[in-house]
Design a protein around this motif. Structure first.
Motif, PDB file in Angstrom:
ATOM      1  N   GLU A 189      -0.272  10.653   5.409  1.00 26.81           N
ATOM      2  CA  GLU A 189      -0.041  10.553   4.116  1.00 26.81           C
ATOM      3  C   GLU A 189       0.195   8.967   3.905  1.00 26.81           C
ATOM      4  N   LEU A 190       1.091   8.467   4.814  1.00 24.26           N
ATOM      5  CA  LEU A 190       1.309   6.911   4.671  1.00 24.26           C
ATOM      6  C   LEU A 190      -0.005   6.124   4.835  1.00 24.26           C
ATOM      7  N   ARG A 238      -6.641   4.050   0.973  1.00 22.10           N
ATOM      8  CA  ARG A 238      -7.124   4.371  -0.390  1.00 22.10           C
ATOM      9  C   ARG A 238      -6.853   2.884  -1.175  1.00 22.10           C
ATOM     10  N   HIS A 239      -5.393   2.556  -1.003  1.00 21.53           N
ATOM     11  CA  HIS A 239      -5.091   1.284  -1.597  1.00 21.53           C
ATOM     12  C   HIS A 239      -6.055   0.114  -1.206  1.00 21.53           C
ATOM     13  N   SER A 268       0.986  -1.062  -0.095  1.00 24.61           N
ATOM     14  CA  SER A 268      -0.057   0.054   0.275  1.00 24.61           C
ATOM     15  C   SER A 268       0.780   1.061  -0.201  1.00 24.61           C
ATOM     16  N   ILE A 269       2.110   1.162   0.492  1.00 23.69           N
ATOM     17  CA  ILE A 269       2.855   2.370   0.734  1.00 23.69           C
ATOM     18  C   ILE A 269       4.201   2.407  -0.017  1.00 23.69           C
ATOM     19  N   SER A 273     -12.186   8.616   0.551  1.00 27.02           N
ATOM     20  CA  SER A 273     -12.222   8.224  -0.758  1.00 27.02           C
ATOM     21  C   SER A 273     -13.553   7.390  -0.728  1.00 27.02           C
ATOM     22  N   SER A 295       4.387   2.435  -3.129  1.00 28.28           N
ATOM     23  CA  SER A 295       4.389   3.329  -4.216  1.00 28.28           C
ATOM     24  C   SER A 295       4.800   4.965  -3.910  1.00 28.28           C
ATOM     25  N   LEU A 296       4.732   5.028  -2.838  1.00 18.69           N
ATOM     26  CA  LEU A 296       5.102   6.485  -2.150  1.00 18.69           C
ATOM     27  C   LEU A 296       6.458   6.716  -2.283  1.00 18.69           C
ATOM     28  N   HIS A 340      -3.219   7.450   5.097  1.00 17.46           N
ATOM     29  CA  HIS A 340      -4.212   7.753   3.772  1.00 17.46           C
ATOM     30  C   HIS A 340      -3.708   6.774   2.479  1.00 17.46           C
ATOM     31  N   GLU A 341      -2.706   6.707   2.209  1.00 14.81           N
ATOM     32  CA  GLU A 341      -2.139   5.799   1.012  1.00 14.81           C
ATOM     33  C   GLU A 341      -2.749   4.369   1.444  1.00 14.81           C
ATOM     34  N   HIS A 342      -2.510   3.781   2.424  1.00 14.85           N
ATOM     35  CA  HIS A 342      -2.990   2.483   2.862  1.00 14.85           C
ATOM     36  C   HIS A 342      -4.533   2.337   2.933  1.00 14.85           C
TER      37      HIS A 342
END
Length: 217
Positions: A159-160, A166-167, A137-138, A206, A140-141, A162-164
Protein backbone atom coordinates in the motif's frame (compact mmCIF):
# COMPACT_ATOMS: atom_id res chain seq x y z
CA UNK A 1 8.00 11.27 -33.90
CA UNK A 2 6.10 8.24 -32.66
CA UNK A 3 2.88 7.65 -34.59
CA UNK A 4 1.32 5.59 -31.80
CA UNK A 5 -1.55 6.70 -29.61
CA UNK A 6 -1.26 6.39 -25.82
CA UNK A 7 -3.47 3.30 -26.00
CA UNK A 8 -1.31 1.66 -28.68
CA UNK A 9 1.85 2.47 -26.73
CA UNK A 10 0.49 0.91 -23.55
CA UNK A 11 -0.72 -2.13 -25.48
CA UNK A 12 2.80 -2.65 -26.86
CA UNK A 13 4.25 -2.50 -23.36
CA UNK A 14 1.63 -4.81 -21.90
CA UNK A 15 2.16 -7.37 -24.66
CA UNK A 16 5.91 -7.18 -24.12
CA UNK A 17 5.48 -7.77 -20.40
CA UNK A 18 3.20 -10.72 -21.13
CA UNK A 19 5.99 -12.25 -23.22
CA UNK A 20 8.50 -11.63 -20.43
CA UNK A 21 6.25 -13.28 -17.84
CA UNK A 22 5.78 -16.34 -20.07
CA UNK A 23 9.51 -16.54 -20.79
CA UNK A 24 8.86 -16.08 -24.51
CA UNK A 25 10.73 -12.84 -25.17
CA UNK A 26 11.23 -11.77 -28.77
CA UNK A 27 14.09 -9.34 -27.98
CA UNK A 28 12.93 -6.90 -30.68
CA UNK A 29 15.02 -4.02 -31.99
CA UNK A 30 18.28 -5.50 -30.76
CA UNK A 31 20.02 -6.60 -33.96
CA UNK A 32 22.69 -5.02 -36.14
CA UNK A 33 20.12 -3.51 -38.49
CA UNK A 34 18.30 -1.79 -35.63
CA UNK A 35 21.57 -0.49 -34.21
CA UNK A 36 22.32 1.14 -37.56
CA UNK A 37 18.75 2.44 -37.92
CA UNK A 38 18.82 4.47 -34.69
CA UNK A 39 22.21 6.11 -35.28
CA UNK A 40 20.73 9.20 -36.89
CA UNK A 41 17.68 9.70 -34.65
CA UNK A 42 15.46 8.18 -32.00
CA UNK A 43 11.69 7.86 -31.86
CA UNK A 44 10.78 6.08 -28.61
CA UNK A 45 7.11 5.26 -28.14
CA UNK A 46 7.15 5.61 -24.35
CA UNK A 47 8.98 7.41 -21.56
CA UNK A 48 9.72 5.04 -18.67
CA UNK A 49 10.38 6.81 -15.38
CA UNK A 50 11.33 4.15 -12.89
CA UNK A 51 13.32 3.21 -9.85
CA UNK A 52 17.03 2.54 -10.27
CA UNK A 53 16.61 -0.91 -8.67
CA UNK A 54 18.80 -3.39 -10.56
CA UNK A 55 15.95 -5.91 -10.69
CA UNK A 56 13.61 -3.65 -12.65
CA UNK A 57 15.19 -2.96 -16.05
CA UNK A 58 12.47 -1.50 -18.27
CA UNK A 59 13.72 -2.79 -21.64
CA UNK A 60 13.90 -6.33 -20.24
CA UNK A 61 10.61 -6.56 -18.33
CA UNK A 62 8.71 -5.03 -21.27
CA UNK A 63 10.71 -6.95 -23.93
CA UNK A 64 11.78 -3.88 -25.91
CA UNK A 65 15.01 -2.86 -27.62
CA UNK A 66 17.15 -0.03 -28.93
CA UNK A 67 15.26 3.20 -29.51
CA UNK A 68 11.94 1.90 -28.16
CA UNK A 69 11.94 3.44 -24.68
CA UNK A 70 13.25 6.73 -23.31
CA UNK A 71 14.27 5.68 -19.81
CA UNK A 72 14.75 7.95 -16.80
CA UNK A 73 15.65 6.30 -13.48
CA UNK A 74 16.27 7.51 -9.95
CA UNK A 75 16.32 5.64 -6.66
CA UNK A 76 12.70 5.41 -5.51
CA UNK A 77 11.57 7.11 -8.74
CA UNK A 78 11.84 10.48 -7.00
CA UNK A 79 11.26 13.68 -8.93
CA UNK A 80 13.36 16.81 -9.26
CA UNK A 81 13.55 19.49 -11.93
CA UNK A 82 16.09 17.67 -14.09
CA UNK A 83 13.98 14.50 -14.02
CA UNK A 84 10.86 16.41 -15.05
CA UNK A 85 12.86 18.14 -17.77
CA UNK A 86 14.07 14.77 -19.05
CA UNK A 87 10.52 13.43 -19.15
CA UNK A 88 9.32 16.57 -20.95
CA UNK A 89 12.15 16.07 -23.47
CA UNK A 90 10.93 12.55 -24.19
CA UNK A 91 7.40 13.81 -24.80
CA UNK A 92 7.82 17.23 -26.40
CA UNK A 93 11.02 16.72 -28.39
CA UNK A 94 11.00 12.99 -29.12
CA UNK A 95 7.22 12.68 -29.38
CA UNK A 96 6.52 9.79 -27.02
CA UNK A 97 2.75 9.50 -26.40
CA UNK A 98 3.01 7.66 -23.07
CA UNK A 99 4.76 8.31 -19.75
CA UNK A 100 5.02 5.39 -17.34
CA UNK A 101 5.87 5.80 -13.66
CA UNK A 102 7.26 2.38 -12.79
CA UNK A 103 7.32 1.32 -9.15
CA UNK A 104 7.96 -2.10 -7.70
CA UNK A 105 7.48 -4.19 -4.59
CA UNK A 106 10.15 -4.21 -1.87
CA UNK A 107 11.35 -0.71 -2.74
CA UNK A 108 14.19 0.26 -0.42
CA UNK A 109 13.50 3.98 -0.75
CA UNK A 110 9.90 3.55 0.39
CA UNK A 111 11.05 1.38 3.29
CA UNK A 112 13.62 4.00 4.31
CA UNK A 113 11.00 6.76 4.16
CA UNK A 114 8.68 4.69 6.34
CA UNK A 115 11.48 4.15 8.85
CA UNK A 116 12.22 7.88 8.93
CA UNK A 117 8.58 8.67 9.69
CA UNK A 118 8.04 5.94 12.28
CA UNK A 119 11.38 5.73 14.09
CA UNK A 120 13.17 8.94 13.20
CA UNK A 121 15.98 6.93 11.66
CA UNK A 122 17.59 9.00 8.91
CA UNK A 123 19.64 7.82 5.94
CA UNK A 124 23.23 8.98 5.72
CA UNK A 125 24.75 11.33 3.18
CA UNK A 126 22.86 12.30 0.06
CA UNK A 127 20.72 9.17 0.30
CA UNK A 128 18.65 11.26 2.69
CA UNK A 129 17.73 13.55 -0.23
CA UNK A 130 16.09 10.55 -1.90
CA UNK A 131 14.24 9.54 1.25
CA UNK A 132 13.04 13.10 1.86
CA UNK A 133 11.41 13.12 -1.59
CA UNK A 134 9.53 9.89 -0.90
CA UNK A 135 8.11 11.01 2.45
CA UNK A 136 5.48 13.41 1.00
CA UNK A 137 4.02 10.52 -1.00
CA UNK A 138 3.32 8.33 2.01
CA UNK A 139 2.85 10.76 4.88
CA UNK A 140 -0.82 11.19 3.95
CA UNK A 141 -1.40 7.56 4.91
CA UNK A 142 -0.57 8.48 8.50
CA UNK A 143 -3.80 10.50 8.68
CA UNK A 144 -7.12 8.67 8.57
CA UNK A 145 -10.29 10.27 7.10
CA UNK A 146 -11.67 10.93 10.60
CA UNK A 147 -8.79 13.17 11.55
CA UNK A 148 -6.92 10.61 13.62
CA UNK A 149 -3.50 9.09 13.20
CA UNK A 150 -2.63 5.77 11.54
CA UNK A 151 0.38 3.74 12.60
CA UNK A 152 2.40 3.47 9.40
CA UNK A 153 4.06 0.31 10.68
CA UNK A 154 0.64 -1.32 10.27
CA UNK A 155 0.27 -0.18 6.66
CA UNK A 156 1.42 -2.82 4.19
CA UNK A 157 4.53 -2.24 2.10
CA UNK A 158 2.39 -2.80 -1.00
CA UNK A 159 0.00 0.00 0.00
CA UNK A 160 2.88 2.35 0.76
CA UNK A 161 4.47 1.63 -2.63
CA UNK A 162 1.13 2.04 -4.38
CA UNK A 163 0.62 5.45 -2.78
CA UNK A 164 4.09 6.57 -3.84
CA UNK A 165 3.45 5.63 -7.47
CA UNK A 166 0.04 7.31 -7.48
CA UNK A 167 1.44 10.46 -5.91
CA UNK A 168 4.29 10.60 -8.43
CA UNK A 169 1.84 10.36 -11.34
CA UNK A 170 -0.20 13.22 -9.88
CA UNK A 171 2.92 15.34 -9.27
CA UNK A 172 4.04 14.97 -12.87
CA UNK A 173 0.82 16.44 -14.13
CA UNK A 174 0.78 19.11 -11.43
CA UNK A 175 4.38 20.24 -11.91
CA UNK A 176 4.67 20.09 -15.69
CA UNK A 177 2.59 22.53 -17.71
CA UNK A 178 3.59 20.90 -21.00
CA UNK A 179 2.59 17.42 -19.80
CA UNK A 180 -0.73 18.72 -18.49
CA UNK A 181 -1.45 20.38 -21.84
CA UNK A 182 -0.51 17.23 -23.77
CA UNK A 183 -2.80 15.15 -21.56
CA UNK A 184 -5.70 17.58 -21.98
CA UNK A 185 -5.19 17.45 -25.76
CA UNK A 186 -5.26 13.64 -25.73
CA UNK A 187 -1.73 13.40 -27.14
CA UNK A 188 -0.22 11.85 -24.04
CA UNK A 189 -1.23 9.69 -21.10
CA UNK A 190 0.63 9.27 -17.81
CA UNK A 191 0.20 5.94 -16.05
CA UNK A 192 1.35 4.34 -12.83
CA UNK A 193 2.60 0.78 -13.11
CA UNK A 194 3.69 -1.49 -10.26
CA UNK A 195 6.03 -4.38 -10.95
CA UNK A 196 5.92 -7.57 -8.93
CA UNK A 197 9.37 -9.09 -8.49
CA UNK A 198 8.11 -12.59 -7.78
CA UNK A 199 6.15 -13.15 -10.99
CA UNK A 200 7.40 -10.38 -13.28
CA UNK A 201 3.96 -8.88 -13.88
CA UNK A 202 3.65 -5.12 -14.47
CA UNK A 203 0.26 -4.02 -13.13
CA UNK A 204 -1.48 -0.87 -14.38
CA UNK A 205 -2.62 0.85 -11.15
CA UNK A 206 -3.35 4.45 -12.13
CA UNK A 207 -3.84 6.49 -15.27
CA UNK A 208 -4.31 10.09 -16.32
CA UNK A 209 -5.53 9.92 -19.89
CA UNK A 210 -7.00 7.03 -21.87
CA UNK A 211 -4.85 3.94 -22.43
CA UNK A 212 -7.69 1.57 -23.26
CA UNK A 213 -7.51 -0.30 -19.94
CA UNK A 214 -8.97 0.25 -16.49
CA UNK A 215 -6.32 0.45 -13.75
CA UNK A 216 -6.38 -2.09 -10.97
CA UNK A 217 -7.70 -0.74 -7.70
Amino acid sequence: MSQLTPTQAWTALREGNDRFVRGEMEHPSQGIDRRAEVVASQHPFAVLFGCSDSRVASEIIFDQGLGDLFVVRTAGHVLDTTVIGSIEYGVEVLGAPLVVVLGHESCGAVAAATAALTTGEQARGFVRAVVDRVIPSIVSLAHDPNGGQTDLTKVSAAELGHEHVRHTVDMLRGYSVSLAEAIDQGRVAVVGVEYTLTDGVAHLTSAIGDVGETPES
